[in-house]
Write a protein that holds these residues in place. Structure first.
Motif, PDB file in Angstrom:
ATOM      1  N   PRO B  76     -13.896 -18.921   4.501  1.00 43.79           N
ATOM      2  CA  PRO B  76     -12.629 -18.968   4.754  1.00 43.79           C
ATOM      3  C   PRO B  76     -12.276 -18.498   6.211  1.00 43.79           C
ATOM      4  CG  PRO B  76     -13.181 -16.991   3.570  1.00 43.79           C
ATOM      5  CD  PRO B  76     -14.477 -17.664   3.497  1.00 43.79           C
ATOM      6  N   ASN B  77     -11.598 -19.203   6.779  1.00 42.82           N
ATOM      7  CA  ASN B  77     -11.207 -18.953   8.261  1.00 42.82           C
ATOM      8  C   ASN B  77     -10.089 -19.554   8.736  1.00 42.82           C
ATOM      9  OD1 ASN B  77     -12.045 -21.087  10.754  1.00 42.82           O
ATOM     10  ND2 ASN B  77     -13.029 -21.510   8.542  1.00 42.82           N
ATOM     11  N   PRO B  78      -9.267 -19.100   9.744  1.00 39.39           N
ATOM     12  CA  PRO B  78      -8.046 -19.444  10.275  1.00 39.39           C
ATOM     13  C   PRO B  78      -8.191 -20.773  11.245  1.00 39.39           C
ATOM     14  CG  PRO B  78      -8.539 -17.554  11.431  1.00 39.39           C
ATOM     15  CD  PRO B  78      -9.557 -17.714  10.721  1.00 39.39           C
ATOM     16  N   GLY B  79      -9.423 -21.088  11.467  1.00 40.32           N
ATOM     17  CA  GLY B  79      -9.684 -22.175  12.369  1.00 40.32           C
ATOM     18  C   GLY B  79      -9.712 -21.857  13.820  1.00 40.32           C
ATOM     19  N   ILE B  80     -10.328 -22.678  14.626  1.00 37.20           N
ATOM     20  CA  ILE B  80     -10.654 -22.103  16.069  1.00 37.20           C
ATOM     21  C   ILE B  80      -9.178 -21.918  16.880  1.00 37.20           C
ATOM     22  CG2 ILE B  80     -11.363 -24.261  16.964  1.00 37.20           C
ATOM     23  CD1 ILE B  80     -12.808 -20.822  18.162  1.00 37.20           C
ATOM     24  N   ALA B  81      -8.479 -22.845  16.669  1.00 36.97           N
ATOM     25  CA  ALA B  81      -7.237 -22.773  17.347  1.00 36.97           C
ATOM     26  C   ALA B  81      -6.492 -21.464  17.251  1.00 36.97           C
ATOM     27  CB  ALA B  81      -6.161 -23.978  17.103  1.00 36.97           C
ATOM     28  N   SER B  82      -6.413 -21.035  16.116  1.00 38.99           N
ATOM     29  CA  SER B  82      -5.754 -20.020  15.567  1.00 38.99           C
ATOM     30  C   SER B  82      -6.408 -18.529  15.960  1.00 38.99           C
ATOM     31  CB  SER B  82      -5.226 -20.004  14.308  1.00 38.99           C
ATOM     32  OG  SER B  82      -4.772 -18.888  13.511  1.00 38.99           O
ATOM     33  N   TYR B  83      -7.806 -18.604  16.045  1.00 41.65           N
ATOM     34  CA  TYR B  83      -8.526 -17.574  16.124  1.00 41.65           C
ATOM     35  C   TYR B  83      -8.527 -17.257  17.722  1.00 41.65           C
ATOM     36  CZ  TYR B  83     -12.325 -14.302  14.977  1.00 41.65           C
ATOM     37  OH  TYR B  83     -12.813 -13.112  14.689  1.00 41.65           O
ATOM     38  N   ALA B  84      -8.315 -18.357  18.369  1.00 40.31           N
ATOM     39  CA  ALA B  84      -8.446 -18.126  20.054  1.00 40.31           C
ATOM     40  C   ALA B  84      -7.788 -16.717  20.323  1.00 40.31           C
ATOM     41  CB  ALA B  84      -7.559 -19.359  20.614  1.00 40.31           C
ATOM     42  N   VAL B 100     -19.235 -15.381  18.673  1.00 40.83           N
ATOM     43  CA  VAL B 100     -18.450 -16.152  17.621  1.00 40.83           C
ATOM     44  C   VAL B 100     -19.493 -17.096  16.687  1.00 40.83           C
ATOM     45  CG1 VAL B 100     -16.648 -17.786  17.306  1.00 40.83           C
ATOM     46  CG2 VAL B 100     -16.252 -15.997  18.920  1.00 40.83           C
ATOM     47  N   SER B 101     -19.402 -16.803  15.464  1.00 40.13           N
ATOM     48  CA  SER B 101     -20.070 -17.609  14.610  1.00 40.13           C
ATOM     49  C   SER B 101     -19.516 -18.948  14.401  1.00 40.13           C
ATOM     50  CB  SER B 101     -20.229 -16.832  13.465  1.00 40.13           C
ATOM     51  OG  SER B 101     -21.025 -17.752  12.387  1.00 40.13           O
ATOM     52  N   VAL B 102     -20.491 -19.995  14.531  1.00 46.21           N
ATOM     53  CA  VAL B 102     -19.667 -21.415  14.340  1.00 46.21           C
ATOM     54  C   VAL B 102     -20.296 -22.096  13.437  1.00 46.21           C
ATOM     55  CG1 VAL B 102     -19.561 -23.768  15.919  1.00 46.21           C
ATOM     56  CG2 VAL B 102     -19.050 -21.185  16.980  1.00 46.21           C
ATOM     57  N   TYR B 103     -19.191 -22.864  12.666  1.00 43.65           N
ATOM     58  CA  TYR B 103     -19.733 -23.883  11.776  1.00 43.65           C
ATOM     59  C   TYR B 103     -19.216 -25.219  11.821  1.00 43.65           C
ATOM     60  CZ  TYR B 103     -15.677 -23.772   8.904  1.00 43.65           C
ATOM     61  OH  TYR B 103     -14.477 -23.999   8.241  1.00 43.65           O
ATOM     62  N   GLY B 104     -19.597 -26.394  11.543  1.00 44.76           N
ATOM     63  CA  GLY B 104     -18.998 -27.525  11.365  1.00 44.76           C
ATOM     64  C   GLY B 104     -19.482 -28.556  10.353  1.00 44.76           C
ATOM     65  N   PHE B 105     -18.527 -29.424  10.181  1.00 45.69           N
ATOM     66  CA  PHE B 105     -18.813 -30.506   9.182  1.00 45.69           C
ATOM     67  C   PHE B 105     -19.479 -31.572   9.830  1.00 45.69           C
ATOM     68  CE2 PHE B 105     -15.889 -27.912   6.744  1.00 45.69           C
ATOM     69  CZ  PHE B 105     -16.485 -27.824   5.686  1.00 45.69           C
ATOM     70  N   SER B 106     -19.756 -31.470  11.201  1.00 44.67           N
ATOM     71  CA  SER B 106     -20.492 -32.945  11.707  1.00 44.67           C
ATOM     72  C   SER B 106     -21.127 -32.016  13.039  1.00 44.67           C
ATOM     73  CB  SER B 106     -19.681 -33.831  12.030  1.00 44.67           C
ATOM     74  OG  SER B 106     -18.558 -33.286  13.021  1.00 44.67           O
ATOM     75  N   LYS B 116     -14.919 -24.467  22.302  1.00 43.19           N
ATOM     76  CA  LYS B 116     -13.618 -23.504  22.688  1.00 43.19           C
ATOM     77  C   LYS B 116     -13.863 -22.063  22.723  1.00 43.19           C
ATOM     78  CE  LYS B 116     -10.484 -27.243  21.083  1.00 43.19           C
ATOM     79  NZ  LYS B 116      -9.481 -27.757  20.030  1.00 43.19           N
ATOM     80  N   ALA B 117     -14.647 -21.535  21.640  1.00 43.21           N
ATOM     81  CA  ALA B 117     -15.114 -20.261  21.592  1.00 43.21           C
ATOM     82  C   ALA B 117     -15.300 -19.665  22.571  1.00 43.21           C
ATOM     83  CB  ALA B 117     -16.106 -20.102  20.416  1.00 43.21           C
ATOM     84  N   ILE B 118     -16.168 -20.254  23.654  1.00 49.79           N
ATOM     85  CA  ILE B 118     -16.739 -19.726  25.088  1.00 49.79           C
ATOM     86  C   ILE B 118     -15.600 -19.861  25.996  1.00 49.79           C
ATOM     87  CG2 ILE B 118     -18.348 -20.330  26.738  1.00 49.79           C
ATOM     88  CD1 ILE B 118     -19.848 -19.144  24.290  1.00 49.79           C
ATOM     89  N   ASN B 119     -14.647 -20.979  25.849  1.00 55.06           N
ATOM     90  CA  ASN B 119     -13.474 -20.904  26.926  1.00 55.06           C
ATOM     91  C   ASN B 119     -12.650 -19.833  26.665  1.00 55.06           C
ATOM     92  OD1 ASN B 119     -14.571 -23.222  28.062  1.00 55.06           O
ATOM     93  ND2 ASN B 119     -13.362 -24.781  27.000  1.00 55.06           N
ATOM     94  N   TYR B 120     -12.507 -19.429  25.095  1.00 47.12           N
ATOM     95  CA  TYR B 120     -11.472 -18.526  24.944  1.00 47.12           C
ATOM     96  C   TYR B 120     -12.128 -16.933  25.236  1.00 47.12           C
ATOM     97  CZ  TYR B 120      -9.094 -21.802  22.262  1.00 47.12           C
ATOM     98  OH  TYR B 120      -8.355 -23.151  21.783  1.00 47.12           O
ATOM     99  N   GLY B 121     -13.310 -17.100  25.699  1.00 48.97           N
ATOM    100  CA  GLY B 121     -13.894 -15.676  26.165  1.00 48.97           C
ATOM    101  C   GLY B 121     -15.238 -15.369  25.298  1.00 48.97           C
ATOM    102  N   ALA B 122     -15.559 -15.945  24.193  1.00 50.99           N
ATOM    103  CA  ALA B 122     -16.814 -15.493  23.607  1.00 50.99           C
ATOM    104  C   ALA B 122     -18.124 -15.162  24.618  1.00 50.99           C
ATOM    105  CB  ALA B 122     -17.115 -16.278  22.608  1.00 50.99           C
TER     106      ALA B 122
END
Lengths: 272, 306
Positions: B76-84, B100-106, B116-122
C-alpha cells in the motif's frame, strides 16, 4: 502506553457463542476468550471473518471468560459479520491498545451512535465505584440509542442525558449542545468521549474551553493492530499502539489532523 | 578516537548510528520520522513507493508465528507524486539520511520513481526487487538475473545518488544475485527481504492471509539472514546492510561481525516499540567500550577471520 504481548497477537479461532440484535443495523456478538475477557474498557480486538476480512472492534463487555463486541453493519466486512450464525468460526487477536483511566471522581461520558460501545463497558466497570457519573448518549433517532434499558438500570442514581437529532427520544438536537448546556452549570474532573470524529473534535474544543481533561477514543483504518504497518498513524501516534485512547495533551499535538484528516488504504491523507 | 563511535558510512551516506528503520514500517508521515529520529535512528527507509497509488491487500495482512510475523500488506502506498510532499517535508526537518524504497511493475517504473524520489530530495534509493507477495514486481525481478541487472543498471544510469538494492533470500544462491547487482552498479546491498511463507488456520481450514502467501520476518529468521550476510561479505566489496530478525544489541553486533556495516530494524518495533533503536545503540556502544574497539566500523566482518 500499552504493552505488546505475543500471546495476545496469536490468532484464536473460536465459534460464535451468541448473537443479539440491538436494532436493524447493529448486533452484539459474544464469544469465549480468556485473554480478551481480561480487557479493560477502551481496548479493542482484531476480529477475523475467515476469507472475508479482519477488522478492529471495540470491546463492549467482558465477564467470566465471555467477550462481546457490538457491530454496526456499514460495509462489506461488518455486513458479512452480522450475517454470521451462532456456532460459526471467527478469529480473534487482542486485546490491543490502551484504556480509559478510571481515577477521576466526577465523570462525564459522552458517546455518539455506535461510539457508545467502549463507554458502556467503562460505565459498567466504574458505576459501582462511588463515582458521580453523567452519561450523555446521542444518535440520529431513538432506536439507534444503544443499550438504553441497561444504561437506565446502571445509572439509576446517576444522570442520563439522551439526545436524538429527530427528537424521537430525549432532547432534540445534536449531542454537543447537551454537553455545552451541562458544562455551563457543572464542573467535571474528566470527560470520556467516543463517536464520529467530527463530534469528538467538537467535544475536544468544548472541553478545552471549559478546561476539563478529555480522553477520546479514536478510530482509524487498521491492518496489523500492533504498531508496525503505519495504516492508523495520526501525527506522531499510532492509534492501535499509542491509543486508541488519547488525552487532551496528546490531542493538542495532533489538532491539525484530529477531526479533519485521516489516511486512506493507500496511505494518502484525505479529509474526514 | 572519534567523538561518536557509532558513526558509520554506507555508499557515501553518513550515518550517526548503524541502526536504521527498515522499509515498510510506519513510514507514511514525517511526524513519525521525527519521533523515531529522537530515538537515535541512523537512517530511515520509507515504505516502498511506486508510480501509482496502491490500496494493498484486504486484511488479514499479518499473522503472528512464534515470535515472528508473516505479512502480505500488498505494497500500500500513495504513489510517488503524492508522496513528494512527505519527502520534501522530511528533508526540511530531518538531519539523518532519508532513503526512499522504490518498487515498479516494469524496469521503466523503477527508473521513473527512483528519479523522482531523488529529485524531491531523497538521499538515496533502496530498490525493492524482493517483495515476496505482490505479483509482477519484487521477486519476479529479484529472482530473475537478467531483469535484476537491467533494472539496477537503468536506475544507476539515471540517478546521481546512491542506489541500494534489497536482495531476496528466496533464491538458491544469494551470492550470485549479489554479484549481478554489484555488476549492474549497486552501491550497497540490503540483506535481506522477508522469507516467502504462509499460515493455515486449522479450525476453519483456510489460509489466514488474504493473499495466502506473505513474507516471514522477525527473530526466527535471524540465523538464516545472518548466514546470507556472512556469505555476501565474502563475495562483494560494497557495504552490506543487515536486515532480518534483529531485536537487540547482541543481534546487531552479530550481524556486524558477519559483515554488515549497518542494520535495519522492522519487526522488533512491534516487539519492543520505538525505543528499540536507542536500546540497541546503547548496547553497541558498551560492547565497543568493553572490547576496546575505537568505533563500530572496526568490527564489520571481524568474524570472517577464523
Amino acid at each position: 502506553m500499552s504493552a505488546y504481548l505475543r500471546k495476545y497477537n496469536i490468532m484464536r479461532t473460536i465459534p460464535i457463542l451468541n448473537i443479539k440484535t440491538e436494532n436493524q443495523t447493529t448486533k452484539t456478538i459474544t464469544f469465549n476468550d480468556k485473554l480478551c475477557s481480561r480487557a479493560k474498557p477502551g481496548q479493542f480486538i482484531m476480529l477475523w471473518i475467515p476469507r472475508v476480512d479482519e477488522i478492529p472492534l471495540s470491546i463492549m463487555n467482558s465477564q467470566k471468560g465471555e467477550v462481546s463486541v457490538t457491530v454496526k453493519a456499514v460495509g462489506s466486512a461488518t455486513n458479512s459479520l452480522n450475517s454470521m450464525k451462532k456456532g460459526q468460526n471467527i478469529g480473534v487477536r487482542g486485546p490491543f491498545g490502551n484504556w480509559f483511566s478510571t481515577r477521576s471522581n466526577k465523570c462525564l461520558l459522552i458517546g455518539g451512535g455506535v461510539g457508545i460501545v467502549p463507554l458502556y463497558f467503562l460505565l459498567k466497570k466504574i458505576v459501582g465505584d462511588d463515582k458521580q457519573i453523567t452519561f450523555i448518549n446521542g444518535a440520529k433517532t431513538e432506536n439507534e440509542l444503544l443499550f438504553m434499558s441497561s444504561i437506565k438500570i446502571l445509572c439509576k442514581n446517576q444522570t442520563i442525558l439522551s439526545t436524538t437529532e429527530d427528537g424521537s427520544y430525549g432532547y432534540k438536537g445534536i449531542i454537543t449542545e447537551s454537553l455545552t448546556k451541562i458544562l455551563r452549570q457543572e464542573k467535571f474532573d474528566i470527560i470520556y468521549a467516543c463517536g464520529p470524529e467530527s463530534m469528538m473534535r467538537n467535544v475536544f474544543d468544548i472541553a478545552e474551553l471549559y478546561k476539563i481533561p478529555l480522553e477520546a477514543s479514536l478510530e482509524r483504518l487498521m491492518r496489523c493492530g500492533i504498531g508496525l504497518c503505519g495504516s492508523c498513524v495520526i501525527g506522531q501516534y499510532r492509534v492501535c499502539r499509542d491509543g486508541p485512547i488519547f488525552n487532551s495533551k496528546q490531542l493538542r499535538k495532533i489538532q491539525d489532523e484530529f477531526g479533519f484528516s485521516r489516511l486512506d488504504f493507500n496511505g494518502k491523507k484525505i479529509p474526514i | 578516537m572519534k567523538s561518536n563511535s557509532l558513526e558509520t558510512h554506507i555508499a557515501g551516506l553518513h550515518l550517526n548510528s548503524p541502526t536504521m528503520l527498515a522499509s515498510g514500517i510506519m513510514s507514511y508521515s514525517v511526524d513519525f520520522f521525527q519521533r523515531i529520529a529522537k530515538e537515535g535512528v541512523g537512517g530511515i527507509v520509507t515504505k516502498s513507493i511506486g508510480l501509482e497509488s496502491r490500496k494493498g491487500f484486504e486484511n488479514p495482512t499479518i499473522v503472528q508465528i512464534n515470535n515472528g510475523f508473516i505479512n502480505a500488506m500488498g505494497l500500500p502506498n500513495p504513489g510517488i507524486a503524492s508522496y513528494a510532499n512527505e519527502i520534501k517535508k522530511a528533508k526540511n526537518v530531518l538531519n539523518i539520511p532519508l532513503i526512499v524504497s522504490v518498487y515498479g511493475f516494469s524496469i521503466e517504473e523503477y527508473e521513473t520513481v527512483a528519479k523522482k524520489a531523488i529529485n524531491y530530495g531523497a538521499d538515496a534509493v533502496e530498490l525493492n526487487v524482493s517483495c515476496p507477495h505482490v505479483k509482477d514486481t519484487g521477486l519476479e525481478i529479484g529472482q530473475n538475473p537478467e531483469k535484476l541487472f537491467r533494472a539496477i543498471k537503468k536506475v544507476k544510469n539515471n540517478v546521481k545518488k546512491p542506489v541500494i538494492v534489497k536482495l531476496s533470500p528466496n533464491v538458491t544462491n544469494i551470492t550470485e544475485f549479489a554479484t549481478i547487482a554489484v555488476e549492474a552498479g549497486a552501491d550497497a546491498l540490503t540483506a535481506t527481504n522477508t522469507i516467502h511463507a504462509m499460515a493455515i488456520d486449522i479450525e476453519s481450514t483456510k489460509p489466514i492471509l488474504s493473499n495466502i502467501f506473505g513474507g516471514f520476518s522477525g527473530p526466527p529468521i535471524k540465523p538464516i539472514i545472518l548466514r546470507c550476510v556472512y556469505e555476501l561479505f565474502k563475495t562483494v566489496t560494497v557495504p552490506i546492510i543487515g536486515s532480518g530478525g534483529i531485536t537487540n544489541w547482541r543481534d546487531a553486533i552479530e550481524f556486524m561481525l558477519a559483515g554488515a556495516s549497518a542494520i535495519q530494524i522492522g519487526t522488533a518495533i512491534a516487539l519492543q516499540n520505538t525505543k528499540v533503536f536507542n536500546d540497541i545503540n546503547k548496547g553497541i556502544k558498551s560492547y565497543l567500550k568493553k572490547k576496546r574497539f575505537k568505533n563500530v566500523e572496526q568490527i564489520v566482518g571481524l568474524s570472517q577471520k577464523i
